[in-house]
Design a protein around this motif. Structure first.
Motif, short mmCIF file in Angstrom:
data_model
loop_
_atom_site.label_atom_id
_atom_site.label_comp_id
_atom_site.label_asym_id
_atom_site.label_seq_id
_atom_site.Cartn_x
_atom_site.Cartn_y
_atom_site.Cartn_z
N GLN A 194 2.50 1.15 3.38
CA GLN A 194 3.62 -0.04 3.82
C GLN A 194 4.85 0.74 4.33
OE1 GLN A 194 3.45 -3.25 2.88
NE2 GLN A 194 5.58 -3.73 3.73
N ARG A 195 5.18 0.06 5.71
CA ARG A 195 6.27 0.63 6.13
C ARG A 195 7.47 0.69 5.47
NH1 ARG A 195 7.83 1.56 11.62
NH2 ARG A 195 10.08 1.28 11.95
N CYS A 196 8.28 1.79 5.64
CA CYS A 196 9.51 1.92 4.65
C CYS A 196 10.71 1.70 5.82
CB CYS A 196 9.45 3.46 4.05
SG CYS A 196 10.90 3.85 3.30
N ASP A 197 11.32 0.82 5.61
CA ASP A 197 12.66 0.45 6.52
C ASP A 197 13.36 1.64 6.40
OD1 ASP A 197 11.48 -1.78 7.14
OD2 ASP A 197 12.81 -2.81 5.40
N GLU A 198 13.64 2.63 5.45
CA GLU A 198 14.48 3.62 5.38
C GLU A 198 14.09 4.81 6.32
OE1 GLU A 198 15.42 1.24 1.74
OE2 GLU A 198 13.56 2.16 2.82
N THR A 199 12.85 5.19 6.23
CA THR A 199 12.32 6.24 7.09
C THR A 199 11.55 5.84 8.40
OG1 THR A 199 10.37 6.12 5.76
CG2 THR A 199 11.93 7.36 4.65
N GLN A 200 11.37 4.67 8.50
CA GLN A 200 10.70 4.31 9.66
C GLN A 200 9.16 4.80 9.63
OE1 GLN A 200 12.42 1.80 11.89
NE2 GLN A 200 13.53 1.74 10.01
N SER A 201 8.72 5.05 8.55
CA SER A 201 7.15 5.54 8.42
C SER A 201 6.61 4.70 7.35
CB SER A 201 7.23 6.96 8.50
OG SER A 201 7.92 7.26 7.36
N GLY A 202 5.41 5.12 7.16
CA GLY A 202 4.63 4.64 6.09
C GLY A 202 4.65 5.33 4.78
N ASP A 245 -5.03 15.21 -3.83
CA ASP A 245 -5.43 14.30 -3.04
C ASP A 245 -4.34 13.72 -2.35
OD1 ASP A 245 -8.19 14.91 -3.44
OD2 ASP A 245 -8.61 12.96 -4.54
N LEU A 246 -4.19 13.55 -0.90
CA LEU A 246 -3.47 13.20 -0.14
C LEU A 246 -3.80 11.64 0.15
CD1 LEU A 246 -2.53 16.00 2.41
CD2 LEU A 246 -1.39 15.38 0.29
N PHE A 247 -2.89 10.69 0.17
CA PHE A 247 -2.80 9.18 0.51
C PHE A 247 -1.85 8.91 1.47
CE2 PHE A 247 -5.07 9.76 -3.32
CZ PHE A 247 -6.06 8.83 -3.35
N ASP A 248 -1.96 9.01 2.88
CA ASP A 248 -0.89 9.08 3.62
C ASP A 248 -1.23 8.22 4.86
OD1 ASP A 248 -2.43 11.10 4.86
OD2 ASP A 248 -0.86 12.50 4.67
N GLU A 249 -2.14 7.65 4.85
CA GLU A 249 -2.65 6.48 6.09
C GLU A 249 -2.62 5.14 5.74
OE1 GLU A 249 -6.80 7.45 7.06
OE2 GLU A 249 -6.40 9.20 8.03
N GLY A 250 -1.88 4.44 6.47
CA GLY A 250 -1.67 2.91 6.43
C GLY A 250 -0.90 2.33 5.35
N SER A 303 0.78 -1.10 0.07
CA SER A 303 -0.02 -0.01 0.03
C SER A 303 0.83 1.26 -0.14
CB SER A 303 -1.10 0.15 1.37
OG SER A 303 -1.65 1.30 1.27
N LEU A 304 0.59 2.10 -0.93
CA LEU A 304 1.40 3.59 -0.84
C LEU A 304 0.53 4.55 -0.26
CD1 LEU A 304 2.86 3.59 -4.36
CD2 LEU A 304 3.78 2.73 -2.33
N GLY A 305 -0.42 4.19 0.48
CA GLY A 305 -1.38 5.18 1.33
C GLY A 305 -2.78 5.06 0.87
N ALA A 306 -3.71 5.24 1.76
CA ALA A 306 -5.15 5.35 1.83
C ALA A 306 -5.44 6.91 1.94
CB ALA A 306 -5.91 4.72 2.77
N TYR A 307 -6.50 7.07 1.27
CA TYR A 307 -6.97 8.60 1.04
C TYR A 307 -7.10 9.22 2.48
CZ TYR A 307 -9.77 12.79 0.07
OH TYR A 307 -10.16 13.88 -0.05
N GLU A 333 10.46 11.87 -3.06
CA GLU A 333 11.33 11.59 -1.84
C GLU A 333 11.35 10.02 -1.44
OE1 GLU A 333 10.67 14.08 1.52
OE2 GLU A 333 10.27 15.72 0.32
N LEU A 334 12.19 9.69 -0.61
CA LEU A 334 12.39 8.17 -0.33
C LEU A 334 11.05 7.80 0.34
CD1 LEU A 334 14.55 5.95 -0.49
CD2 LEU A 334 14.98 6.50 2.13
N CYS A 335 10.12 6.75 -0.42
CA CYS A 335 9.07 6.16 -0.14
C CYS A 335 7.91 7.39 -0.13
CB CYS A 335 9.20 5.43 1.38
SG CYS A 335 10.41 4.22 1.33
N ARG A 336 8.07 8.43 -0.80
CA ARG A 336 7.00 9.45 -0.94
C ARG A 336 6.86 9.49 -2.30
NH1 ARG A 336 7.69 14.92 1.83
NH2 ARG A 336 5.35 14.95 0.92
N TYR A 337 5.71 9.42 -2.97
CA TYR A 337 5.46 9.42 -4.38
C TYR A 337 4.37 10.48 -4.79
CZ TYR A 337 7.18 4.57 -3.40
OH TYR A 337 7.86 3.52 -3.08
N SER A 338 4.48 10.86 -6.05
CA SER A 338 3.79 11.67 -6.80
C SER A 338 3.07 11.05 -8.19
CB SER A 338 4.23 12.88 -7.05
OG SER A 338 3.53 13.71 -7.89
#
Length: 248
Positions: free
Chosen positions: A160-168, A153-158, A129-133, A198-203
């Motif tokens: 997949q955990r990114c090991d490099e940033t320690q966040s979803g 639109d932002l999809f930043d909930e839930g 998952s790259l994020g839920a709305y 950015e690392l584990c952040r998509y557009s």
């Protein structure tokens, strides 16, 4: 809408009188095929204040003035669609984009996913998952349709955990108009680009033909006439035939 045609821009094989170009009312609400006719006035120019005879889509004649046309155009702009109304057309829409080993899937205001699939019936492995709305930023939904490009639109909930940033993982989705030039039933929404900004952040950029209509509704005379460049319009009137060529 009526427009006196500048003789420097177009040419008519007729001595005397003023040649006018008539675009039907239906062509102003959708950029479909223009229905045109050469009309003649008795000498002189046209100030725009006195009524001039025009034709509607069914061929019936009516009086038109520049003041009336400007008033109607202003009313159309005030009553135009909003960003929210345009985006509501995407309800239930999903799209996929194959980009090398990965496939990206977007569902409008649902979720964005990234997965690998060997073939159509194979299991998705991995499937992230790259994020839920979670909400929207940028252009407000109450803004006019012309502000669509600023809606995100932002999809930043839930995600997949990114090991490099320690966040979803998270995604930002922007929108635009895309037209199907193949003259068939318009395709559905599609993903035109995916970038890891950015690392584990998509557009992701999504476009759909259904996002184009409102932008066409407020077309100017110049945009409507652009399709006529290099073309000619004939008219037979008894013994005489007339021909107008626009920018040719």
């Amino acid at each position: 809408l009526t427009t006196p045609v500048d003789m420097a821009a177009g040419r008519a094989r007729r001595l005397g009188g003023l040649v006018l170009l008539s675009a039907t009312r239906s062509s102003l609400s959708s950029l479909g095929e223009l229905r045109l006719e050469l009309l003649e006035t008795n000498g002189g120019g046209w100030s725009g204040t006195s009524p001039i005879e025009m034709l509607d889509a069914s061929g019936r004649r009516f009086a038109c003035t520049a003041k009336e046309a400007k008033k109607q155009a202003g009313a159309a702009r005030k009553g135009g669609e909003t960003v929210g109304e345009l985006l509501a057309r995407l309800e239930g829409a999903c799209a996929r984009l194959n980009d090398g080993w990965w496939t990206y899937e977007w569902c409008h205001r649902g979720e964005v996913r990234q997965y690998h699939q060997e073939h159509l019936n194979a299991a998705r492995e991995p499937d992230w998952s790259l994020g839920a709305y979670s909400g929207s930023v940028g252009s407000a939904e109450s803004e006019p349709a012309s502000a669509l490009s600023g809606a995100i639109d932002l999809f930043d909930e839930g995600g997949q955990r990114c090991d490099e940033t320690q966040s979803g993982r998270s995604t930002r989705v922007s929108f635009g108009c895309c037209e199907d030039g193949r003259k068939r039933k318009p395709r559905q929404a599609s993903i035109t680009s995916v970038d890891e900004i950015e690392l584990c952040r998509y557009s992701i950029t999504v476009c759909a033909p259904t996002l184009c209509a409102a932008q066409s509704a407020n077309a100017t005379a110049a945009r409507l006439l652009r399709t006529l460049e290099g073309g000619c319009i004939p008219r037979n009137d008894g013994w005489w035939s007339f021909e107008f060529c626009y920018k040719k």
